[in-house]
Write an enzyme that holds these catalytic residues in place. Sequence first.
Site, PDB file in Angstrom:
ATOM      1  N   LYS A  14       0.836  -1.207   0.000  1.00 65.17           N
ATOM      2  CA  LYS A  14       0.000   0.000   0.000  1.00 65.17           C
ATOM      3  C   LYS A  14       0.876   1.265   0.000  1.00 65.17           C
ATOM      4  CE  LYS A  14      -2.098  -1.277   3.868  1.00 65.17           C
ATOM      5  NZ  LYS A  14      -1.569  -2.624   4.196  1.00 65.17           N
ATOM      6  N   ARG A  89      -9.227   0.656   8.937  1.00 71.59           N
ATOM      7  CA  ARG A  89      -8.831  -0.718   9.225  1.00 71.59           C
ATOM      8  C   ARG A  89      -9.893  -1.456  10.029  1.00 71.59           C
ATOM      9  NH1 ARG A  89      -2.913   0.222   8.632  1.00 71.59           N
ATOM     10  NH2 ARG A  89      -1.877  -1.781   8.493  1.00 71.59           N
ATOM     11  N   ARG A 128      11.845  -6.192   4.744  1.00 70.95           N
ATOM     12  CA  ARG A 128      11.796  -4.786   5.141  1.00 70.95           C
ATOM     13  C   ARG A 128      12.342  -4.616   6.558  1.00 70.95           C
ATOM     14  NH1 ARG A 128       6.242  -1.522   4.993  1.00 70.95           N
ATOM     15  NH2 ARG A 128       5.750  -2.921   6.692  1.00 70.95           N
ATOM     16  N   ARG A 134      12.461  -1.603  11.216  1.00 77.16           N
ATOM     17  CA  ARG A 134      11.118  -1.338  11.777  1.00 77.16           C
ATOM     18  C   ARG A 134      10.775  -2.435  12.761  1.00 77.16           C
ATOM     19  NH1 ARG A 134       5.991   0.074   7.953  1.00 77.16           N
ATOM     20  NH2 ARG A 134       4.821  -1.219   9.394  1.00 77.16           N
ATOM     21  N   ARG A 146      -0.057  -9.554  13.084  1.00 75.06           N
ATOM     22  CA  ARG A 146      -0.620  -8.470  12.261  1.00 75.06           C
ATOM     23  C   ARG A 146      -1.543  -9.034  11.190  1.00 75.06           C
ATOM     24  NH1 ARG A 146       4.736  -5.670  10.675  1.00 75.06           N
ATOM     25  NH2 ARG A 146       3.501  -4.514   9.156  1.00 75.06           N
TER      26      ARG A 146
HETATM   27  P1  B4P Z   1       4.563  -1.561   2.008  1.00 77.59           P
HETATM   28  O1  B4P Z   1       4.164  -0.862   0.760  1.00 77.59           O
HETATM   29  O2  B4P Z   1       5.359  -0.746   2.964  1.00 77.59           O
HETATM   30  O3  B4P Z   1       3.379  -2.253   2.819  1.00 77.59           O
HETATM   31  P2  B4P Z   1       2.104  -1.716   3.541  1.00 77.59           P
HETATM   32  O4  B4P Z   1       1.001  -2.517   2.960  1.00 77.59           O
HETATM   33  O5  B4P Z   1       2.000  -0.216   3.417  1.00 77.59           O
HETATM   34  O6  B4P Z   1       2.467  -2.055   5.092  1.00 77.59           O
HETATM   35  P3  B4P Z   1       1.799  -2.161   6.523  1.00 77.59           P
HETATM   36  O7  B4P Z   1       0.354  -2.542   6.393  1.00 77.59           O
HETATM   37  O8  B4P Z   1       2.684  -3.065   7.287  1.00 77.59           O
HETATM   38  O9  B4P Z   1       1.981  -0.808   7.279  1.00 77.59           O
HETATM   39  P4  B4P Z   1       1.208   0.313   8.088  1.00 77.59           P
HETATM   40  O10 B4P Z   1       2.232   1.329   8.196  1.00 77.59           O
HETATM   41  O11 B4P Z   1      -0.085   0.692   7.423  1.00 77.59           O
HETATM   42  O12 B4P Z   1       5.372  -2.823   1.520  1.00 77.59           O
HETATM   43  C1  B4P Z   1       5.958  -3.749   2.412  1.00 77.59           C
HETATM   44  C2  B4P Z   1       7.319  -4.202   1.900  1.00 77.59           C
HETATM   45  O13 B4P Z   1       7.177  -4.917   0.675  1.00 77.59           O
HETATM   46  C3  B4P Z   1       8.280  -3.041   1.588  1.00 77.59           C
HETATM   47  O14 B4P Z   1       9.550  -3.382   2.052  1.00 77.59           O
HETATM   48  C4  B4P Z   1       8.263  -2.937   0.084  1.00 77.59           C
HETATM   49  O15 B4P Z   1       9.477  -2.447  -0.431  1.00 77.59           O
HETATM   50  C5  B4P Z   1       8.013  -4.366  -0.341  1.00 77.59           C
HETATM   51  N1  B4P Z   1       7.250  -4.453  -1.583  1.00 77.59           N
HETATM   52  C6  B4P Z   1       6.207  -3.672  -1.949  1.00 77.59           C
HETATM   53  N2  B4P Z   1       5.754  -4.047  -3.178  1.00 77.59           N
HETATM   54  C7  B4P Z   1       6.525  -5.120  -3.562  1.00 77.59           C
HETATM   55  C8  B4P Z   1       6.545  -5.971  -4.721  1.00 77.59           C
HETATM   56  N3  B4P Z   1       5.697  -5.811  -5.726  1.00 77.59           N
HETATM   57  N4  B4P Z   1       7.443  -6.983  -4.751  1.00 77.59           N
HETATM   58  C9  B4P Z   1       8.329  -7.154  -3.738  1.00 77.59           C
HETATM   59  N5  B4P Z   1       8.373  -6.376  -2.626  1.00 77.59           N
HETATM   60  C10 B4P Z   1       7.484  -5.378  -2.541  1.00 77.59           C
HETATM   61  O16 B4P Z   1       0.800  -0.268   9.541  1.00 77.59           O
HETATM   62  C11 B4P Z   1       1.694  -0.503  10.616  1.00 77.59           C
HETATM   63  C12 B4P Z   1       0.960  -0.607  11.987  1.00 77.59           C
HETATM   64  O17 B4P Z   1       0.399   0.690  12.344  1.00 77.59           O
HETATM   65  C13 B4P Z   1      -0.238  -1.543  12.076  1.00 77.59           C
HETATM   66  O18 B4P Z   1       0.131  -2.887  12.356  1.00 77.59           O
HETATM   67  C14 B4P Z   1      -1.064  -0.908  13.260  1.00 77.59           C
HETATM   68  O19 B4P Z   1      -0.568  -1.290  14.520  1.00 77.59           O
HETATM   69  C15 B4P Z   1      -0.828   0.577  13.102  1.00 77.59           C
HETATM   70  N6  B4P Z   1      -1.922   1.227  12.337  1.00 77.59           N
HETATM   71  C16 B4P Z   1      -1.779   1.854  11.129  1.00 77.59           C
HETATM   72  N7  B4P Z   1      -2.964   2.333  10.687  1.00 77.59           N
HETATM   73  C17 B4P Z   1      -3.896   1.969  11.631  1.00 77.59           C
HETATM   74  C18 B4P Z   1      -5.308   2.142  11.716  1.00 77.59           C
HETATM   75  N8  B4P Z   1      -6.009   2.751  10.749  1.00 77.59           N
HETATM   76  N9  B4P Z   1      -5.948   1.637  12.810  1.00 77.59           N
HETATM   77  C19 B4P Z   1      -5.277   1.036  13.783  1.00 77.59           C
HETATM   78  N10 B4P Z   1      -3.933   0.822  13.757  1.00 77.59           N
HETATM   79  C20 B4P Z   1      -3.242   1.281  12.690  1.00 77.59           C
END
Ligand code: B4P
Length: 194
Positions: A14, A89, A128, A134, A146
């Site tokens: 995302k 979420r 990552r 992280r 998670r």
């Molecule tokens: P990202 O792009 O970073 O993944 P994400 O889906 O954004 O991550 P996440 O859901 O963990 O994070 P968030 O900060 O929202 O990609 C992940 C990895 O994959 C990266 O290293 C990237 O380079 C790699 N990648 C991407 N695309 C790729 C591809 N095509 N091929 C290979 N590799 C690839 O959440 C973190 C925490 O914050 C949650 O657990 C929760 O505790 C809290 N939180 C956030 N929002 C919340 C909410 N609304 N309510 C309650 N808690 C919340």
Amino acid sequence: MLNIVLFGPPGAGKGTQSQKLIEKYGLIHLSTGDMLRKEISEGTELGMKAKSIMDQGILVPDEVVIGIINSRIDSESGANGFIFDGFPRTIPQAEALDDLLQTKGTEITTMLALEVDQQELVKRLLLRGEASGRSDDANEEVISQRIAEYEDKTAPLAKYYNDQGKYNGVKGMGTVDEIFSNLCKEIDGLTEVN
Ligand code: B4P
């Protein structure tokens, strides 16, 4: 306005795809994960509370994230639209977002849901964790927590948006550019219709 909920399990890409989408479509990126990590790095009281929750792989309370999203939307009044990354979420967060956008005379245009195999998610997050340090990507146990939290509280949002006719599944496996192209096709299809 073009208001997109970018949806998917932890590690679905995302954050990665949001960066590319905001450039192409001139949208404002609202990532609750990034906002919470900013609070942590600044050592605020909210950040300290959020860190201990995030490190366990569970969700931060709804009222906290709804509050921070509220104030950010207010401060971006001239925007073309928003990408909501990692928010909502839970169902209460989605309902709060609908209410909030309604008061601004707008609504969610679409939910784009990145579909990625679980094995691939774990692989990406562990990688990552090694690269960024992280803490919530550090071990497989927290990552599994998670993903379980996602299945329990977040996955039901697919039905919530589907019932509004706004759910669009997008293949989230492949290279970053391939996935970006899948997302753009969906968005361009929507904007042609409207
Ligand atoms: P990202 O792009 O970073 O993944 P994400 O889906 O954004 O991550 P996440 O859901 O963990 O994070 P968030 O900060 O929202 O990609 C992940 C990895 O994959 C990266 O290293 C990237 O380079 C790699 N990648 C991407 N695309 C790729 C591809 N095509 N091929 C290979 N590799 C690839 O959440 C973190 C925490 O914050 C949650 O657990 C929760 O505790 C809290 N939180 C956030 N929002 C919340 C909410 N609304 N309510 C309650 N808690 C919340």
